[in-house]
Design a protein around this motif. Structure first.
Motif, PDB file in Angstrom:
ATOM      1  N   THR A   8       0.829  -1.203   0.000  1.00 51.86           N
ATOM      2  CA  THR A   8       0.000   0.000   0.000  1.00 51.86           C
ATOM      3  C   THR A   8       0.863   1.253   0.000  1.00 51.86           C
ATOM      4  O   THR A   8       0.594   2.202  -0.741  1.00 51.86           O
ATOM      5  CB  THR A   8      -0.952   0.000   1.211  1.00 51.86           C
ATOM      6  OG1 THR A   8      -1.683  -1.226   1.216  1.00 51.86           O
ATOM      7  CG2 THR A   8      -1.918   1.158   1.156  1.00 51.86           C
ATOM      8  N   VAL A   9       1.908   1.258   0.809  1.00 50.68           N
ATOM      9  CA  VAL A   9       2.814   2.415   0.833  1.00 50.68           C
ATOM     10  C   VAL A   9       3.480   2.583  -0.523  1.00 50.68           C
ATOM     11  O   VAL A   9       3.543   3.682  -1.077  1.00 50.68           O
ATOM     12  CB  VAL A   9       3.875   2.262   1.946  1.00 50.68           C
ATOM     13  CG1 VAL A   9       4.965   3.306   1.806  1.00 50.68           C
ATOM     14  CG2 VAL A   9       3.220   2.361   3.315  1.00 50.68           C
ATOM     15  N   THR A  96      -6.581   5.239   6.988  1.00 50.76           N
ATOM     16  CA  THR A  96      -8.024   5.268   6.788  1.00 50.76           C
ATOM     17  C   THR A  96      -8.402   5.159   5.315  1.00 50.76           C
ATOM     18  O   THR A  96      -9.302   4.397   4.960  1.00 50.76           O
ATOM     19  CB  THR A  96      -8.620   6.545   7.394  1.00 50.76           C
ATOM     20  OG1 THR A  96      -8.296   6.566   8.794  1.00 50.76           O
ATOM     21  CG2 THR A  96     -10.125   6.614   7.218  1.00 50.76           C
ATOM     22  N   TYR A  97      -7.702   5.906   4.446  1.00 46.55           N
ATOM     23  CA  TYR A  97      -8.098   5.953   3.044  1.00 46.55           C
ATOM     24  C   TYR A  97      -7.388   4.934   2.163  1.00 46.55           C
ATOM     25  O   TYR A  97      -7.970   4.463   1.190  1.00 46.55           O
ATOM     26  CB  TYR A  97      -7.898   7.362   2.486  1.00 46.55           C
ATOM     27  CG  TYR A  97      -8.780   8.357   3.189  1.00 46.55           C
ATOM     28  CD1 TYR A  97     -10.163   8.319   3.020  1.00 46.55           C
ATOM     29  CD2 TYR A  97      -8.255   9.307   4.047  1.00 46.55           C
ATOM     30  CE1 TYR A  97     -10.992   9.218   3.684  1.00 46.55           C
ATOM     31  CE2 TYR A  97      -9.072  10.202   4.722  1.00 46.55           C
ATOM     32  CZ  TYR A  97     -10.437  10.155   4.527  1.00 46.55           C
ATOM     33  OH  TYR A  97     -11.249  11.030   5.185  1.00 46.55           O
ATOM     34  N   LYS A 101     -10.131   1.701   3.784  1.00 47.81           N
ATOM     35  CA  LYS A 101     -11.199   1.807   2.790  1.00 47.81           C
ATOM     36  C   LYS A 101     -11.216   0.584   1.864  1.00 47.81           C
ATOM     37  O   LYS A 101     -12.261  -0.058   1.729  1.00 47.81           O
ATOM     38  CB  LYS A 101     -11.055   3.100   1.993  1.00 47.81           C
ATOM     39  CG  LYS A 101     -12.177   3.325   1.021  1.00 47.81           C
ATOM     40  CD  LYS A 101     -12.052   4.659   0.330  1.00 47.81           C
ATOM     41  CE  LYS A 101     -13.177   4.861  -0.668  1.00 47.81           C
ATOM     42  NZ  LYS A 101     -13.045   6.132  -1.381  1.00 47.81           N
ATOM     43  N   PRO A 102     -10.097   0.212   1.228  1.00 47.19           N
ATOM     44  CA  PRO A 102     -10.157  -0.991   0.388  1.00 47.19           C
ATOM     45  C   PRO A 102     -10.387  -2.271   1.192  1.00 47.19           C
ATOM     46  O   PRO A 102     -11.016  -3.217   0.703  1.00 47.19           O
ATOM     47  CB  PRO A 102      -8.814  -1.019  -0.332  1.00 47.19           C
ATOM     48  CG  PRO A 102      -7.944  -0.063   0.364  1.00 47.19           C
ATOM     49  CD  PRO A 102      -8.817   0.886   1.106  1.00 47.19           C
ATOM     50  N   ALA A 103      -9.912  -2.297   2.432  1.00 46.94           N
ATOM     51  CA  ALA A 103     -10.155  -3.481   3.277  1.00 46.94           C
ATOM     52  C   ALA A 103     -11.641  -3.619   3.565  1.00 46.94           C
ATOM     53  O   ALA A 103     -12.194  -4.727   3.499  1.00 46.94           O
ATOM     54  CB  ALA A 103      -9.363  -3.364   4.577  1.00 46.94           C
ATOM     55  N   LEU A 104     -12.308  -2.519   3.879  1.00 45.23           N
ATOM     56  CA  LEU A 104     -13.747  -2.565   4.164  1.00 45.23           C
ATOM     57  C   LEU A 104     -14.560  -2.878   2.916  1.00 45.23           C
ATOM     58  O   LEU A 104     -15.578  -3.567   2.988  1.00 45.23           O
ATOM     59  CB  LEU A 104     -14.200  -1.250   4.799  1.00 45.23           C
ATOM     60  CG  LEU A 104     -13.559  -0.917   6.150  1.00 45.23           C
ATOM     61  CD1 LEU A 104     -14.081   0.407   6.687  1.00 45.23           C
ATOM     62  CD2 LEU A 104     -13.748  -2.023   7.156  1.00 45.23           C
TER      63      LEU A 104
END
Length: 131
Positions: A8-9, A96-97, A101-104
């Motif tokens: 992600t980073v 959070t973003y 967000k993609p996890a949720l």
């Protein structure tokens, strides 16, 4: 778990792949083709399949922020000040973003599989021999 954060980073800026000195890669014990996931989407889907729920991602965010703020030996004073902002800090917003967000969304998609009438019928038929 750290792999998904690393991916992600790195997705924020592909130039982060150009590491001048302290580089690391996939553990040599496992070839890339055998890795559990190669993209963030695959990783978040896998965590959803394993049962991670929103409360787990919120707890992971708290642990991530605590770790970055209290354990990193490379933080400078201004970094510490920015992290102390809390929910408005860039680290909190990143998590959070870019992580939550993609996890949720993956969790929502996974939950949607069980809400589908077609899938409910398939599951019901698979249990018929047990009745």
């Amino acid at each position: 778990f750290v792999s998904i954060i690393d991916l992600t980073v790195r997705s924020l800026d592909q130039r982060t792949e150009l590491i001048a000195r302290e580089s690391y890669g996939v553990m040599p014990l496992r070839p890339n083709v055998d890795a559990p996931f190669m993209t963030t989407e695959e990783g978040f889907t896998q965590f959803a399949q394993l049962g991670m729920r929103p409360k787990h991602w919120k707890e992971a965010r708290a642990i991530f922020l605590f770790t970055v703020q209290n354990i990193s030996p490379y933080l400078e004073e201004n970094d510490i000040d920015v992290l102390a902002i809390g929910v408005d800090s860039c680290a909190y917003r990143f998590w959070t973003y870019r992580v939550m967000k993609p996890a949720l969304l993956a969790i929502e998609e996974m939950d949607g599989i069980f809400d589908s009438e077609e899938n409910k019928n398939i599951i019901a038929k698979s249990f018929e021999p047990l009745a």
